[in-house]
Design a protein around this motif. Structure first.
Motif, short mmCIF file in Angstrom:
data_model
loop_
_atom_site.label_atom_id
_atom_site.label_comp_id
_atom_site.label_asym_id
_atom_site.label_seq_id
_atom_site.Cartn_x
_atom_site.Cartn_y
_atom_site.Cartn_z
N PRO A 220 -37.12 -46.91 -42.74
CA PRO A 220 -37.09 -45.66 -43.52
C PRO A 220 -35.99 -44.71 -43.07
CG PRO A 220 -38.99 -45.70 -42.04
CD PRO A 220 -38.39 -47.07 -42.01
N PHE A 221 -35.58 -44.80 -41.80
CA PHE A 221 -34.50 -43.95 -41.29
C PHE A 221 -33.19 -44.26 -42.02
CE2 PHE A 221 -31.27 -43.16 -37.80
CZ PHE A 221 -31.26 -41.78 -37.96
N ALA A 222 -32.88 -45.55 -42.17
CA ALA A 222 -31.68 -45.95 -42.90
C ALA A 222 -31.77 -45.54 -44.37
CB ALA A 222 -31.48 -47.46 -42.79
N LEU A 332 -24.26 -36.99 -39.99
CA LEU A 332 -24.55 -38.26 -40.66
C LEU A 332 -23.81 -39.44 -40.04
CD1 LEU A 332 -26.61 -37.89 -42.87
CD2 LEU A 332 -24.87 -38.44 -44.55
N LEU A 333 -22.56 -39.24 -39.63
CA LEU A 333 -21.78 -40.34 -39.06
C LEU A 333 -22.40 -40.82 -37.74
CD1 LEU A 333 -19.28 -42.13 -39.19
CD2 LEU A 333 -18.02 -40.36 -37.96
N VAL A 334 -22.77 -39.87 -36.89
CA VAL A 334 -23.40 -40.22 -35.61
C VAL A 334 -24.73 -40.94 -35.83
CG1 VAL A 334 -24.37 -39.29 -33.47
CG2 VAL A 334 -22.28 -38.30 -34.43
N ASN A 339 -28.14 -45.81 -36.15
CA ASN A 339 -28.99 -46.69 -36.95
C ASN A 339 -28.47 -48.12 -36.96
OD1 ASN A 339 -30.89 -47.41 -39.28
ND2 ASN A 339 -28.90 -47.70 -40.23
N LEU A 340 -27.14 -48.27 -37.05
CA LEU A 340 -26.53 -49.60 -37.07
C LEU A 340 -26.77 -50.33 -35.75
CD1 LEU A 340 -24.79 -51.61 -38.69
CD2 LEU A 340 -22.77 -50.53 -37.67
N LEU A 342 -29.14 -49.68 -33.50
CA LEU A 342 -30.57 -49.93 -33.34
C LEU A 342 -31.00 -51.13 -34.19
CD1 LEU A 342 -33.29 -49.00 -32.18
CD2 LEU A 342 -33.54 -47.50 -34.16
N THR A 343 -30.49 -51.21 -35.42
CA THR A 343 -30.81 -52.34 -36.29
C THR A 343 -30.31 -53.65 -35.71
OG1 THR A 343 -30.64 -50.90 -38.23
CG2 THR A 343 -30.59 -53.26 -38.62
N ALA A 344 -29.08 -53.64 -35.14
CA ALA A 344 -28.53 -54.84 -34.53
C ALA A 344 -29.38 -55.30 -33.35
CB ALA A 344 -27.10 -54.58 -34.07
N VAL A 345 -29.86 -54.35 -32.56
CA VAL A 345 -30.72 -54.67 -31.40
C VAL A 345 -32.04 -55.29 -31.89
CG1 VAL A 345 -32.04 -53.72 -29.49
CG2 VAL A 345 -29.70 -52.96 -29.87
N ILE A 346 -32.65 -54.67 -32.90
CA ILE A 346 -33.92 -55.16 -33.42
C ILE A 346 -33.77 -56.57 -34.00
CG2 ILE A 346 -35.68 -54.82 -35.21
CD1 ILE A 346 -35.26 -51.80 -34.87
#
Length: 352
Positions: A220-222, A332-334, A339-340, A342-346
């Motif tokens: 939902p964050f993304a 937004l950029l940070v 988010n990117l 964190l998503t890659a880690v998950i």
């Protein structure tokens, strides 16, 4: 996975165009593009002259168009004739042909983006492996149209609007692309049909209610980041700085009238629906939904996004240009980079 073949192949088979080689493929593609284009233009025709006014009037407790036709629907035709029949005034000192091409660039870039959007079972013009990258690429061409309009109009307010449009698009396109990339990590593909297919499983079953594995639910964050960045890209409050009427008249479109103004207006709404189509495809399962056909669910989802943009237009105050840039670059950029990562880690650890 989309079960049916894309529209050009369907038309080619139905009309027996396989034996005509390249000419047959071209004709089938033209018919498919015409059908999708008609669908998009019909939605924008309803949204621009009629639905926008009705929704805004509801939010602000006013009476909207209600004189021509049932519920004021005749306003769509009346406004079209009125605007197209007005005199086309070209400002003295305008830089042609840039002045003439700008409205076409804005409207055309958004229409091109719909070529790879899956709208239902087989309702898709093309399905390349780099579909998402293609949409971002063609949609960004709109920035060129805004700059052309602002520069070529020989008007300081238009020029300021063009500069603001460039600054805004640069600040918010990068977060938009980065957030889209996080979806690609989940789906494992840039292909739009594969992104939709990756969201078809059931995430959680609560009795008779099945919660789908849409990326809006998984991340939902993304989803929130993408919606905000899209709001800036389509120029809706609080991010309508390039055309702020209280400061720069109408910005890049100040010197445009008649059919040129209609094209700008049309392009703006096509971009809103393209943003809605991207949100639906990347986060809301595309055309997926119970009972109703896919094209119906797809239409409902893009209109839900349109309703949100109109709510923002009526409810949110406009930020200053310096605040807008700061929100984009420092906020937004940070967050989109975070988010990117964190998503890659998950994805790497859990193996989603």
């Amino acid at each position: 996975m989309v079960e049916s073949a894309p529209l050009p192949e369907t038309f080619s088979e139905l009309l027996g165009l396989e034996g005509f080689g390249v000419a047959g493929e071209f004709l089938a593609g033209l018919l498919a593009a015409g059908l999708v284009g008609t669908f998009v233009l019909l939605n924008t025709a309803v949204a621009g002259p009629w639905a926008k006014r009705k929704i805004t009037a509801s939010f602000t407790d006013r009476i909207s168009v209600n004189r021509v036709g049932p519920w004021g629907l005749g306003t769509i035709i009346v406004d079209s004739v009125r605007l197209l029949s007005k005199e086309l005034i070209i400002p003295e000192g305008a830089d042609r042909p840039a002045y003439d091409l700008a409205p076409l660039v804005l409207a055309g870039s958004a229409l091109l983006g719909f070529a790879v959007i899956p709208m239902g079972n087989g309702i898709q013009v093309a399905d390349p492996e780099v579909g998402l990258a293609y949409v971002f690429a063609v949609a960004s061409i709109a920035s060129l149209g805004l700059v052309m309009a602002g520069y070529s109009s020989n008007n300081k307010y238009s020029f300021l609007g063009g500069l603001r449009a460039v600054a805004q698009n640069l600040a918010y396109e990068i977060p938009l692309v980065l957030t889209g990339a996080s979806v690609v990590l989940f789906a494992g593909s840039l292909q739009m049909s594969e992104i939709v297919a990756a969201q078809q499983e059931t995430l959680l079953q609560l009795g008779p209610v099945a919660i789908p594995a849409w990326f809006a639910v998984l991340n939902p964050f993304a989803f929130a980041l993408f919606v905000v960045a899209n709001l800036a890209e389509v120029g809706r409050n609080p991010f309508d700085i390039p055309e702020a009427p209280t400061e720069i008249v109408a910005g890049y479109q100040t010197e445009y009238s008649s059919v040129y103004f209609v094209l700008f207006y049309l392009g703006e709404f096509i971009h809103i629906f393209l943003g809605g189509a991207l949100i639906a495809t990347l986060f809301l399962g595309g055309p997926a939904g119970p009972v109703l056909p896919g094209i119906v669910w797809f239409t409902i989802k893009i209109w839900a996004v349109f309703l949100f943009t109109q709510w923002a237009r009526s409810a949110l105050p406009r930020v200053r240009i310096d605040q807008l840039i700061e929100i984009g670059w420092k906020g937004l950029l940070v967050l989109s980079f975070a988010n990117l990562i964190l998503t890659a880690v998950i994805v790497g650890v859990v193996g989603v």
